[in-house]
Design a protein around this motif. Structure first.
Motif, PDB file in Angstrom:
ATOM      1  N   GLU A 170     -17.162  21.932   1.836  1.00 51.18           N
ATOM      2  CA  GLU A 170     -17.176  20.569   2.402  1.00 51.18           C
ATOM      3  C   GLU A 170     -18.387  20.360   3.297  1.00 51.18           C
ATOM      4  O   GLU A 170     -18.798  21.267   4.021  1.00 51.18           O
ATOM      5  N   PHE A 173     -22.160   8.633  -4.147  1.00 53.12           N
ATOM      6  CA  PHE A 173     -21.243   8.517  -5.288  1.00 53.12           C
ATOM      7  C   PHE A 173     -21.048   7.047  -5.653  1.00 53.12           C
ATOM      8  O   PHE A 173     -21.250   6.162  -4.831  1.00 53.12           O
ATOM      9  N   TRP A 205     -26.172  20.991   1.134  1.00 55.25           N
ATOM     10  CA  TRP A 205     -25.869  20.206  -0.064  1.00 55.25           C
ATOM     11  C   TRP A 205     -26.174  21.047  -1.315  1.00 55.25           C
ATOM     12  O   TRP A 205     -25.415  21.054  -2.285  1.00 55.25           O
ATOM     13  N   THR A 262     -17.111  21.388  -8.263  1.00 50.89           N
ATOM     14  CA  THR A 262     -17.598  20.973  -6.951  1.00 50.89           C
ATOM     15  C   THR A 262     -17.506  19.445  -6.888  1.00 50.89           C
ATOM     16  O   THR A 262     -17.384  18.782  -7.921  1.00 50.89           O
ATOM     17  N   LEU A 264      -9.407  17.838  -7.747  1.00 52.91           N
ATOM     18  CA  LEU A 264     -10.100  18.600  -6.691  1.00 52.91           C
ATOM     19  C   LEU A 264      -9.668  18.067  -5.330  1.00 52.91           C
ATOM     20  O   LEU A 264      -9.650  16.859  -5.113  1.00 52.91           O
ATOM     21  N   ARG A 302     -11.857  27.438   0.902  1.00 58.54           N
ATOM     22  CA  ARG A 302     -12.434  26.246   1.547  1.00 58.54           C
ATOM     23  C   ARG A 302     -13.392  26.666   2.661  1.00 58.54           C
ATOM     24  O   ARG A 302     -13.012  27.451   3.527  1.00 58.54           O
ATOM     25  N   SER A 304     -19.843  17.445  -6.379  1.00 57.93           N
ATOM     26  CA  SER A 304     -20.969  16.797  -7.071  1.00 57.93           C
ATOM     27  C   SER A 304     -20.702  16.648  -8.570  1.00 57.93           C
ATOM     28  O   SER A 304     -21.360  15.843  -9.233  1.00 57.93           O
ATOM     29  N   ASP A 305     -19.736  17.395  -9.103  1.00 58.62           N
ATOM     30  CA  ASP A 305     -19.365  17.198 -10.513  1.00 58.62           C
ATOM     31  C   ASP A 305     -18.779  15.807 -10.747  1.00 58.62           C
ATOM     32  O   ASP A 305     -18.685  15.346 -11.884  1.00 58.62           O
ATOM     33  N   LEU A 338     -13.394  19.466 -12.258  1.00 54.87           N
ATOM     34  CA  LEU A 338     -14.339  19.363 -11.136  1.00 54.87           C
ATOM     35  C   LEU A 338     -14.397  20.707 -10.413  1.00 54.87           C
ATOM     36  O   LEU A 338     -13.419  21.106  -9.794  1.00 54.87           O
ATOM     37  N   ALA A 388     -23.348  23.513  -1.607  1.00 53.92           N
ATOM     38  CA  ALA A 388     -22.075  22.901  -1.993  1.00 53.92           C
ATOM     39  C   ALA A 388     -22.072  22.460  -3.450  1.00 53.92           C
ATOM     40  O   ALA A 388     -21.045  22.536  -4.126  1.00 53.92           O
ATOM     41  N   SER A 389     -23.219  21.990  -3.933  1.00 56.64           N
ATOM     42  CA  SER A 389     -23.233  21.430  -5.279  1.00 56.64           C
ATOM     43  C   SER A 389     -23.715  22.425  -6.332  1.00 56.64           C
ATOM     44  O   SER A 389     -23.179  22.457  -7.437  1.00 56.64           O
ATOM     45  N   PHE A 410     -11.037  17.801  -1.896  1.00 57.52           N
ATOM     46  CA  PHE A 410     -12.453  17.948  -1.524  1.00 57.52           C
ATOM     47  C   PHE A 410     -12.769  17.724  -0.046  1.00 57.52           C
ATOM     48  O   PHE A 410     -13.878  17.985   0.396  1.00 57.52           O
ATOM     49  N   TYR A 411     -11.807  17.227   0.727  1.00 58.08           N
ATOM     50  CA  TYR A 411     -12.154  16.924   2.129  1.00 58.08           C
ATOM     51  C   TYR A 411     -10.924  17.001   3.022  1.00 58.08           C
ATOM     52  O   TYR A 411      -9.815  16.678   2.589  1.00 58.08           O
ATOM     53  N   ASP A 420     -21.762   7.347   1.279  1.00 58.94           N
ATOM     54  CA  ASP A 420     -22.890   7.973   1.986  1.00 58.94           C
ATOM     55  C   ASP A 420     -23.504   9.121   1.196  1.00 58.94           C
ATOM     56  O   ASP A 420     -24.696   9.387   1.290  1.00 58.94           O
ATOM     57  N   LEU A 421     -22.662   9.825   0.448  1.00 56.51           N
ATOM     58  CA  LEU A 421     -23.160  10.965  -0.325  1.00 56.51           C
ATOM     59  C   LEU A 421     -23.723  10.538  -1.682  1.00 56.51           C
ATOM     60  O   LEU A 421     -24.115  11.372  -2.487  1.00 56.51           O
ATOM     61  N   ARG A 443     -24.106  18.517   7.305  1.00 55.00           N
ATOM     62  CA  ARG A 443     -24.650  17.857   6.119  1.00 55.00           C
ATOM     63  C   ARG A 443     -26.162  17.841   6.144  1.00 55.00           C
ATOM     64  O   ARG A 443     -26.763  16.876   6.579  1.00 55.00           O
ATOM     65  N   VAL A 461     -14.548  25.381  -2.456  1.00 59.08           N
ATOM     66  CA  VAL A 461     -14.770  23.977  -2.113  1.00 59.08           C
ATOM     67  C   VAL A 461     -15.563  23.986  -0.806  1.00 59.08           C
ATOM     68  O   VAL A 461     -15.045  24.361   0.243  1.00 59.08           O
ATOM     69  N   TYR A 520     -17.416   7.896   3.195  1.00 59.32           N
ATOM     70  CA  TYR A 520     -17.947   9.261   3.093  1.00 59.32           C
ATOM     71  C   TYR A 520     -18.588   9.482   1.717  1.00 59.32           C
ATOM     72  O   TYR A 520     -19.711   9.967   1.607  1.00 59.32           O
ATOM     73  N   LYS A 538     -20.117  13.107  -9.668  1.00 63.22           N
ATOM     74  CA  LYS A 538     -21.226  12.133  -9.590  1.00 63.22           C
ATOM     75  C   LYS A 538     -21.252  11.150 -10.774  1.00 63.22           C
ATOM     76  O   LYS A 538     -21.486   9.957 -10.576  1.00 63.22           O
TER      77      LYS A 538
END
Lengths: 573, 246
Positions: free
Chosen positions: A104, B153, A83, B127, B199, A73, B129-130, B125, A86-87, B201-202, B150-151, A78, A102, B147, B132
């Motif tokens: 974040e 999704f 981005w 990441t 996943l 992790r 973004s997978d 997943l 991360a992606s 993720f946060y 905002d990204l 941001r 991962v 959250y 999406k």
């Protein structure tokens, strides 16, 4: 003669070895295919040849073997660059190494809070952080952050990329402590520069009017007086272009944390508050904090600092005066994010304090500030400086989001995270990442032919990063011993001045006293190296009469000075 | 000489001391405000239970401070704490905007968020973004829902979190974004098991916000007690009791 049983044993051993080699090949094969796929389809262009890229990827595959299957992790702020990491890059890393990362994304403030929480609780919340090098003064004193210099020689040697090429990074000075140790590895950098409408400045009628009114050429301002003259010229003389109200200045001042960054990101340095010295003034830096040896001794003039000195008061006064007189009426109610879109509207002639993180946004062909061929009508150039500034001082701010490992992270997880950190800054991927996020970290990328081709579309960003300016626009330095604790003070105290609740001098006195108090509190924190040791209070005159910072009040107004764009860039060649 | 006056005097003195002690005790009793959020804090009859309730009990046992726990809605709890000395509220997100308005004891809650899929469906997943292409369930007012929105999704907001389990089961959403501890409890309650998240993720950290007038001494006592709970492993064990690792 070999005994038959031995034949049998040898045969079994042979079969076993064949099986093992097949397994290892089977393990490596898909990863090598993955590397090929990513190198060919994503990691172009690169400053490396495809063969060199494949060698680098092969090293990652091999070095990652002990960590295959681990889940790591990491956390960062941001922005577009992160981005992309991360992606896209985290996925590539997983396919090439088998380590699942991962990555974040959150606010920079939250990154700092998480990092602080991990240090305090010793819970391994994350395996690595990308956090601003503004915290270098906190990190090297904390005894909680891994010295990368040591790590690369010792526990991290087997997982340190042979082609990392540290000398290629332009921001290492920002992430090195006074003890000479590297504490962070730069991942992305952006600067804060002067932004202006190059097309308007080139209009002959405007040039003539400006010259007749101010007695010198309309051009890139070299000092704050010229900036003020140009602001006045566009806001109060030109006023309208094509029937639209335009402004000679843009800024933001909402009572909001972003007002704090607006000030602490070297505004006082630009005014000339600190001493000479790069990357940061010594003994006094732009936060007005004086150090003796490596010990902060005070921020107030009474203790040898400069946070409430004449230069700091001048810096804040200019900020407020320009905001009220030359900027759009809404500015005072805007924060950093809300103000970000304003230059793109085509109503702003210049902005003294503009983050290049917005370059990508302002190159959108649909905007009125972009030509039909995709080249911008605007330019960025080195920022003008205030009347207390002298050659040899830092001239502006640069952000260097950098990889940071904490001692509380278990070694195996540190090593796996370090592999990912190096992957996203490796030469294989860094040029592509630079083109995506426009936050360069490597000299080789900046000097590449690809960047030469892109330069006309980036409004001066490439020219700036190819100049010495990249060493003179610097992040917060090592004088600040507790960035997370002290950063909030900026907006809380400056906002009271902007709201008219206190005079500038009184507000800065209160601010400096609060910083001194905090330094005293930190001094009691056992175990910190280079801890604050406050100077006894003296009279202001005692310190102001000495050479260097804090500086005596300068009464005379300098004459405005401008340069043509090419000359302004050449100043830093 | 000791007469009646003496006895009255002694009695008066005792009463005064007693009343002073009571007043002092009352003055030193911190009012801790929280809101119902299972399994972190909930009321069962006249008792309170949950991860945060356990945590508070241990926290104050490591200090010489007294506290009283009250349940009121979060918005009111924040306003009350901001205005009234002797009050704290938890758990609260420690945003930059709130930073200057309170003294902070942090982190009182470490929350990890995961994306769950149906038990008979695997959505790999690597990441975030997978995720999406998929519709993700969350609930109104949820920070994690915000959250993800905002990204960029595709987030489908239910009015309450519990609805998402049924929606996921009936394939009206493809993924469910939830905090691990409360997801585990909701699955138990509804006898639905989606297994482990695809996943995690946060991570979010939440804090206890206290009125600005709280003394530095009290703040430090609470901070030190909380730190010691992390350092000696109490917090890790507590989280394990609720089925997750910090």
């Amino acid at each position: 003669m070999i005994h038959p049983n031995k034949h049998y044993l040898l045969f079994v051993l042979f079969i076993f070895l064949v099986f093992i080699s097949f397994t290892v090949t089977a393990e490596f094969k898909p990863k090598s295919n993955a590397a090929k796929h990513w190198v060919n389809n994503e990691f172009q262009p690169s400053t490396l040849t495809v063969d060199e890229q494949m060698q680098e990827m092969a090293w990652f595959t091999s070095a990652s073997q002990p960590f295959v299957g681990m889940k790591i992790r990491v956390v960062s702020e941001r922005i577009a660059t992160h981005w992309y990491e991360a992606s896209t890059l985290a996925k590539a890393f997983y396919e090439i190494t088998g380590i699942h990362v991962v990555h974040e994304l959150t606010g920079e403030d939250d990154v700092i809070k998480k990092l602080s929480a991990q240090i305090m609780t010793q819970q391994n919340l994350y395996d690595a952080y990308i956090n601003d090098s503004d915290l270098i003064g906190t990190h090297f004193r904390s005894n909680a952050v891994v010295s990368l210099s040591d790590f690369m020689k010792l526990e991290g040697e087997s997982v340190t990329l042979p082609t990392l090429d540290l000398q290629d990074f332009i921001g290492l000075k920002f992430t090195t402590g006074p003890d000479g140790h590297l504490y962070q590895l730069p991942d992305q950098q952006f600067a804060n520069l002067y932004w202006y409408r190059h097309d308007w400045f080139n209009r002959k009628d405007f040039q003539k009017r400006f010259r007749s009114r101010y007695g010198y050429e309309l051009g890139v301002p070299q000092n704050w007086q010229a900036y003020e003259d140009i602001a006045e010229f566009f806001s109060e003389d030109i006023k309208e272009i094509d029937g639209e109200r335009i402004y000679g200045h843009m800024d933001y001042a909402k009572t909001d944390p972003s007002l704090g960054w607006r000030m602490s990101d070297a505004w006082l340095s630009m005014a000339g508050v600190g001493d000479k010295g790069l990357p940061n003034g010594l003994p006094v830096d732009e936060w007005g904090i004086r150090v003796e040896g490596c010990h902060p001794v005070g921020a107030s003039v009474e203790r040898g600092g400069a946070l409430n000195g004449p230069a700091a008061v001048y810096a804040v006064d200019k900020f407020i005066y320009w905001l009220n007189r030359f900027a759009p009426e809404e500015s005072i109610h805007l924060n950093f994010t809300q103000a970000g879109e304003w230059p793109g509207k085509g109503l702003i002639a210049q902005q003294i304090f503009w983050y290049t993180a917005f370059v990508a946004d302002l190159t959108n062909p649909s905007l009125p500030v972009v030509n039909q061929d995709g080249t911008p009508k605007w330019r960025v150039a080195p920022s003008p400086v205030g009347k207390y500034w002298q050659a040899g001082m830092k001239s502006g701010y640069q952000d260097a989001g950098s990889w940071t490992l904490l001692k509380s992270t278990p070694l195996k997880r540190q090593q796996a995270a370090w592999l990912y950190a190096q992957f996203v800054v490796s030469k294989t991927v860094s040029l592509k990442k630079t083109l995506v996020g426009l936050t360069p970290i490597r000299r080789s990328d900046i000097e590449s032919e690809v960047m030469t081709q892109r330069a006309p579309y980036l409004g001066g960003l490439v020219e700036f990063y190819r100049s010495r300016g990249r060493d003179v626009w610097t992040p917060t330095g090592t004088n600040v011993p507790d960035y997370p604790g002290l950063a909030n003070y900026w907006w809380q105290y400056i906002s009271l001045i902007i709201e008219g609740k206190v005079t500038t001098q009184k507000g800065m006195d209160n601010f400096a006293a609060a910083v001194d108090e905090r330094l005293a509190l930190i001094a009691d924190n056992n175990g910190m190296s280079c801890e604050p040791k406050l100077n006894p209070k003296s009279t202001r005159e005692f310190w102001l009469e000495k050479t260097g910072s804090p500086k005596q009040k300068i009464l005379q107004q300098p004459k405005g000075r401008t340069l043509q764009y090419e000359e302004a860039i050449n100043v830093w060649q | 000489m000791c007469g009646n006056n003496g006895r009255y005097g002694l009695l008066t003195s005792v009463l005064i001391i007693m009343s002073l002690t009571v007043t002092q005790l009352r003055a030193e009793t911190l009012q801790i405000l929280t809101y119902e959020e299972s399994p972190f804090a909930l009321r069962v009859g006249k008792t309170h239970k949950g991860l945060l309730v356990d945590m508070l009990k241990e926290l104050f046992s490591r200090t010489d401070l007294q506290y009283e726990l009250k349940f009121i809605p979060l918005k009111r709890a924040i306003i009350t704490t901001e205005r009234m000395p002797g009050h704290c509220v938890l758990p609260v997100g420690r945003s930059q905007e709130r930073e200057a308005s309170f003294h902070w004891i942090s982190p009182v809650l470490v929350s990890r968020y995961g994306l769950y899929s149906r038990d008979d469906v695997i959505i790999p997943l690597t990441t975030l973004s997978d995720a999406k292409p998929y519709t993700i369930g969350s609930f109104l007012g949820s920070g994690i829902g915000e959250y993800l929105t905002d990204l960029g999704f595709d987030v489908d907001l239910a009015s309450v979190s519990a609805q998402n389990l049924r929606k996921l089961k009936r394939s009206r959403i493809e993924l469910w974004a939830a905090e691990l501890i409360s997801a585990r409890e909701q699955m138990q309650k509804q006898a639905i098991n989606f297994g482990a998240p695809e996943l995690i993720f946060y991570t979010s950290l939440r804090a206890m916000a206290c009125n600005r007038e709280m003394s530095l001494e009290t703040t430090l006592k609470l901070e030190q007690a909380l730190t010691s709970m992390y350092l000696d492993g109490y917090m890790s064990e507590l989280y394990l009791e609720y089925g997750v690792e910090i």
